[in-house]
Design a protein around this motif. Structure first.
Motif, PDB file in Angstrom:
ATOM      1  N   ALA A  77       0.991  -1.360  -0.095  1.00 47.55           N
ATOM      2  CA  ALA A  77      -0.134  -0.573   0.349  1.00 47.55           C
ATOM      3  C   ALA A  77       0.768   1.114   0.206  1.00 47.55           C
ATOM      4  O   ALA A  77       1.664   2.054   0.646  1.00 47.55           O
ATOM      5  N   GLN A  78       0.492   2.631  -0.784  1.00 52.30           N
ATOM      6  CA  GLN A  78       1.270   3.738  -1.220  1.00 52.30           C
ATOM      7  C   GLN A  78       0.737   4.742   0.045  1.00 52.30           C
ATOM      8  O   GLN A  78       0.123   4.298   1.018  1.00 52.30           O
ATOM      9  N   ARG A  79       2.009   4.924   1.006  1.00 53.76           N
ATOM     10  CA  ARG A  79       1.443   5.718   2.604  1.00 53.76           C
ATOM     11  C   ARG A  79       2.297   7.142   1.999  1.00 53.76           C
ATOM     12  O   ARG A  79       3.638   7.081   1.451  1.00 53.76           O
ATOM     13  N   THR A  80       1.247   8.126   2.333  1.00 56.31           N
ATOM     14  CA  THR A  80       2.000   9.645   1.745  1.00 56.31           C
ATOM     15  C   THR A  80       3.235   9.569   2.851  1.00 56.31           C
ATOM     16  O   THR A  80       2.092   9.297   4.155  1.00 56.31           O
ATOM     17  N   PRO A  81       3.839  10.236   2.437  1.00 55.42           N
ATOM     18  CA  PRO A  81       5.388  10.462   4.263  1.00 55.42           C
ATOM     19  C   PRO A  81       4.323  11.481   5.270  1.00 55.42           C
ATOM     20  O   PRO A  81       3.822  12.400   4.782  1.00 55.42           O
ATOM     21  N   ALA A  82       4.778  11.342   6.098  1.00 53.66           N
ATOM     22  CA  ALA A  82       4.018  12.291   7.487  1.00 53.66           C
ATOM     23  C   ALA A  82       4.497  13.776   7.042  1.00 53.66           C
ATOM     24  O   ALA A  82       3.911  14.894   7.457  1.00 53.66           O
ATOM     25  N   ALA A  83       5.593  14.000   6.832  1.00 51.28           N
ATOM     26  CA  ALA A  83       6.571  14.986   6.619  1.00 51.28           C
ATOM     27  C   ALA A  83       5.997  15.759   5.351  1.00 51.28           C
ATOM     28  O   ALA A  83       5.280  17.134   5.071  1.00 51.28           O
ATOM     29  N   ALA A  84       4.959  15.177   4.375  1.00 47.87           N
ATOM     30  CA  ALA A  84       4.152  15.603   3.286  1.00 47.87           C
ATOM     31  C   ALA A  84       3.187  16.198   3.822  1.00 47.87           C
ATOM     32  O   ALA A  84       2.479  17.235   2.995  1.00 47.87           O
ATOM     33  N   ILE A  85       2.339  15.381   4.800  1.00 45.27           N
ATOM     34  CA  ILE A  85       1.352  15.292   5.465  1.00 45.27           C
ATOM     35  C   ILE A  85       1.204  16.675   5.851  1.00 45.27           C
ATOM     36  O   ILE A  85       0.533  17.483   6.215  1.00 45.27           O
ATOM     37  N   GLU A  86       2.291  17.174   6.546  1.00 47.84           N
ATOM     38  CA  GLU A  86       2.747  17.972   7.905  1.00 47.84           C
ATOM     39  C   GLU A  86       2.996  19.088   7.029  1.00 47.84           C
ATOM     40  O   GLU A  86       2.531  20.176   7.079  1.00 47.84           O
ATOM     41  N   GLY A  87       3.249  20.021   5.399  1.00 49.40           N
ATOM     42  CA  GLY A  87       4.000  20.054   5.196  1.00 49.40           C
ATOM     43  C   GLY A  87       2.364  21.005   4.755  1.00 49.40           C
ATOM     44  O   GLY A  87       2.348  21.740   4.413  1.00 49.40           O
ATOM     45  N   ALA A  88       2.043  19.540   3.972  1.00 43.88           N
ATOM     46  CA  ALA A  88       0.281  20.476   3.682  1.00 43.88           C
ATOM     47  C   ALA A  88       0.022  20.744   4.444  1.00 43.88           C
ATOM     48  O   ALA A  88      -1.050  22.362   4.193  1.00 43.88           O
ATOM     49  N   TYR A  89      -0.332  20.599   6.113  1.00 42.82           N
ATOM     50  CA  TYR A  89      -1.551  21.516   6.855  1.00 42.82           C
ATOM     51  C   TYR A  89      -1.013  22.518   6.923  1.00 42.82           C
ATOM     52  O   TYR A  89      -1.227  23.364   7.033  1.00 42.82           O
ATOM     53  N   GLN A  90       0.988  23.322   7.074  1.00 45.18           N
ATOM     54  CA  GLN A  90       0.982  24.422   7.527  1.00 45.18           C
ATOM     55  C   GLN A  90       0.736  24.956   6.231  1.00 45.18           C
ATOM     56  O   GLN A  90       0.358  25.824   6.545  1.00 45.18           O
ATOM     57  N   LEU A  91       0.557  24.603   5.120  1.00 42.61           N
ATOM     58  CA  LEU A  91       0.065  25.376   3.786  1.00 42.61           C
ATOM     59  C   LEU A  91      -1.666  25.743   4.427  1.00 42.61           C
ATOM     60  O   LEU A  91      -1.514  26.640   3.715  1.00 42.61           O
ATOM     61  N   GLY A  92      -2.155  24.547   4.685  1.00 41.13           N
ATOM     62  CA  GLY A  92      -3.520  25.070   4.728  1.00 41.13           C
ATOM     63  C   GLY A  92      -3.723  26.412   6.074  1.00 41.13           C
ATOM     64  O   GLY A  92      -4.033  27.362   5.665  1.00 41.13           O
ATOM     65  N   ARG A  93      -2.540  26.625   6.568  1.00 39.86           N
ATOM     66  CA  ARG A  93      -2.559  27.561   7.924  1.00 39.86           C
ATOM     67  C   ARG A  93      -2.454  28.536   7.404  1.00 39.86           C
ATOM     68  O   ARG A  93      -2.738  29.717   7.618  1.00 39.86           O
ATOM     69  N   GLY A  94      -1.269  28.529   6.645  1.00 35.20           N
ATOM     70  CA  GLY A  94      -0.915  30.010   6.391  1.00 35.20           C
ATOM     71  C   GLY A  94      -1.488  30.469   4.720  1.00 35.20           C
ATOM     72  O   GLY A  94      -1.300  30.987   5.239  1.00 35.20           O
ATOM     73  N   GLU A  95      -2.762  29.934   4.622  1.00 35.48           N
ATOM     74  CA  GLU A  95      -3.480  30.405   3.678  1.00 35.48           C
ATOM     75  C   GLU A  95      -4.630  30.867   3.920  1.00 35.48           C
ATOM     76  O   GLU A  95      -5.018  32.118   4.016  1.00 35.48           O
ATOM     77  N   ALA A  96      -5.190  30.397   5.292  1.00 39.04           N
ATOM     78  CA  ALA A  96      -5.774  30.914   6.141  1.00 39.04           C
ATOM     79  C   ALA A  96      -5.710  32.382   6.684  1.00 39.04           C
ATOM     80  O   ALA A  96      -5.861  33.326   6.752  1.00 39.04           O
ATOM     81  N   ARG A  97      -4.065  32.455   6.704  1.00 40.28           N
ATOM     82  CA  ARG A  97      -3.744  33.378   7.926  1.00 40.28           C
ATOM     83  C   ARG A  97      -3.416  34.793   6.500  1.00 40.28           C
ATOM     84  O   ARG A  97      -4.011  35.979   6.636  1.00 40.28           O
ATOM     85  N   SER A  98      -3.480  34.476   5.579  1.00 40.38           N
ATOM     86  CA  SER A  98      -3.047  34.964   4.532  1.00 40.38           C
ATOM     87  C   SER A  98      -4.942  35.685   3.375  1.00 40.38           C
ATOM     88  O   SER A  98      -4.498  36.532   2.820  1.00 40.38           O
ATOM     89  N   GLY A  99      -5.635  35.274   4.369  1.00 43.25           N
ATOM     90  CA  GLY A  99      -7.058  35.243   4.328  1.00 43.25           C
ATOM     91  C   GLY A  99      -7.689  34.622   2.711  1.00 43.25           C
ATOM     92  O   GLY A  99      -8.702  35.344   2.531  1.00 43.25           O
ATOM     93  N   ARG A 100      -6.629  33.983   2.304  1.00 42.05           N
ATOM     94  CA  ARG A 100      -7.650  33.387   1.564  1.00 42.05           C
ATOM     95  C   ARG A 100      -8.517  32.158   1.625  1.00 42.05           C
ATOM     96  O   ARG A 100      -7.950  31.664   2.648  1.00 42.05           O
TER      97      ARG A 100
END
Length: 390
Positions: A77-100
């Protein structure tokens, strides 16, 4: 968002992975270009250093995916690395702070998936990847991007909720300062921290808890709330910005039939006086617009003084039977309010004009010339201005 089991590993030939990896900078450039073209809120977001940061993030994300599929084992089974998930999570937080919005973020992911797949599939076909492997490759690509987008949306939601809670606490602090007569400097500092636009006026509105949501949809979005005030039972205080002048009529129409009480508009730093008046009206059982009840509110502002004035003004009737004194007081009140017009007094009391004449004769015998004295007339008007049982 991501759902279902992870796809099994893709057997991507090493030479295909090398060819695709060499093309990642161009893929990232195309992803950014199309997002700018198709998502208006990102038009200026990718200019300057931010644009290069996003391009780098796209290359890293796709590079991480290629590492998964090129190093994976068939059937695993393909597993998405935890680091990639964390990076995407932080991207979402940054986008919220940017007002998008999260919608804009998901649109960007959908575009990124589409453009990336166009490049990845073209490279796979050019390197003679068979149809079965190409289908598995497609499943892996979209599962990977779906998991990243889900993590980003989660980050966006968490950041938005946190920011919302923080701002609400700051707004609550402004309301608390206003109601406790905090120094102006303190209130202004709290307003600046909350990025709350300063209004010209604030109007206190006491709203039943069950009606708060509905009323908030009708009023200015900068309205402050003060819940859990010990003196309010199952009600919330709203401080509505700039509901003065013509806007007051709209506010009154909006709260009509909702068991609300609307105080007067006051300069915003003086809104405590608006709340105090609304509270007094509530204690008197008055409804909706406190401005429609000003005489009663004035007359009942000091109940003890009113009682003393009433006793003094009605002293000539003190020796009468209570029933007789009550009838004469009622007649005298109507006489004063209708300026001595006998027929109007009779109509107001539902009695014959002769009855009014008889009672007024009794009152003149009790008061004598004092009924012609302006000071006595003023005292009687105030003393009888509010019904004793109101």
């Amino acid at each position: 968002m991501a759902g279902g089991p992870a796809p099994t590993g893709v057997e991507l030939p090493p030479e295909v992975a090398v060819a695709i990896r060499a093309n990642l900078p161009r893929v990232a450039d195309d992803v950014v270009r199309v997002i700018i073209d198709e998502v208006p809120s990102y038009t200026d977001a990718f200019s300057g250093p931010m644009g290069e940061t996003i391009r780098s993030a796209v290359r890293v994300a796709l590079g991480g995916f290629l590492s998964i599929v090129s190093e994976g084992r068939a059937g695993a089974a393909q597993r998405t690395p935890a680091a990639a998930i964390e990076g995407a999570y932080q991207l979402g937080r940054g986008e919220a702070r940017s007002g998008r919005s999260s919608e804009a973020l998901l649109s960007a992911y959908r575009i990124g998936a589409r453009v990336s797949w166009q490049h990845l599939s073209a490279a796979a076909v050019e390197n003679n990847v068979d149809a079965t492997s190409l289908g598995a490759f497609a499943q892996a690509v979209f599962f990977y991007i779906d998991e990243l987008s889900a993590a980003s949306v989660s980050g966006h939601g968490d950041e938005s909720a946190t920011a919302g809670r923080v701002r609400q606490r700051l707004l609550d602090r402004i309301a608390r300062h206003l109601l406790t007569d905090a120094p102006e400097k303190t209130v202004l500092s709290a307003a600046e921290r909350a990025e709350w636009p300063l209004p010209s006026t604030l109007t206190a509105v006491i709203v039943p808890e069950s009606q708060v949501g509905s009323v908030l949809q009708l009023v200015h979005q900068g309205t402050l709330q003060a819940a859990d005030l010990p003196e309010l039972d199952a009600a919330v205080l709203l401080l509505v910005p700039d509901a003065h002048g013509r806007r007051r009529a709209a506010l009154l129409r909006g709260v009509e039939g909702r068991n609300c009480l609307v105080g007067p508009a006051r300069p915003w730093l003086e809104v405590r006086s608006s709340y105090d008046r609304a509270r007094r009206a509530q204690e008197r059982g008055l409804e909706v617009d406190t401005e429609a009840h000003l005489p009663e509110l004035v007359l009942t502002a000091d109940p003890e003084a009113l009682a003393d004035l009433r006793a003094m003004a009605l002293a000539p009737m003190a020796d009468l039977r209570p029933a007789s004194a009550a009838k004469l007081a009622e007649t005298l009140r109507a006489w004063l309010l209708h300026q001595g017009r006998r027929d109007d007094v009779a109509a107001a009391l539902f009695v014959h004009p002769q009855t009014v004449r008889y009672r007024m004769t009794q009152l003149r015998e009790l008061y004598g010339d004092k009924l012609e004295d302006p000071d006595t007339v003023l005292a009687l008007t105030i003393a009888l201005g509010v019904e004793p049982d109101s």
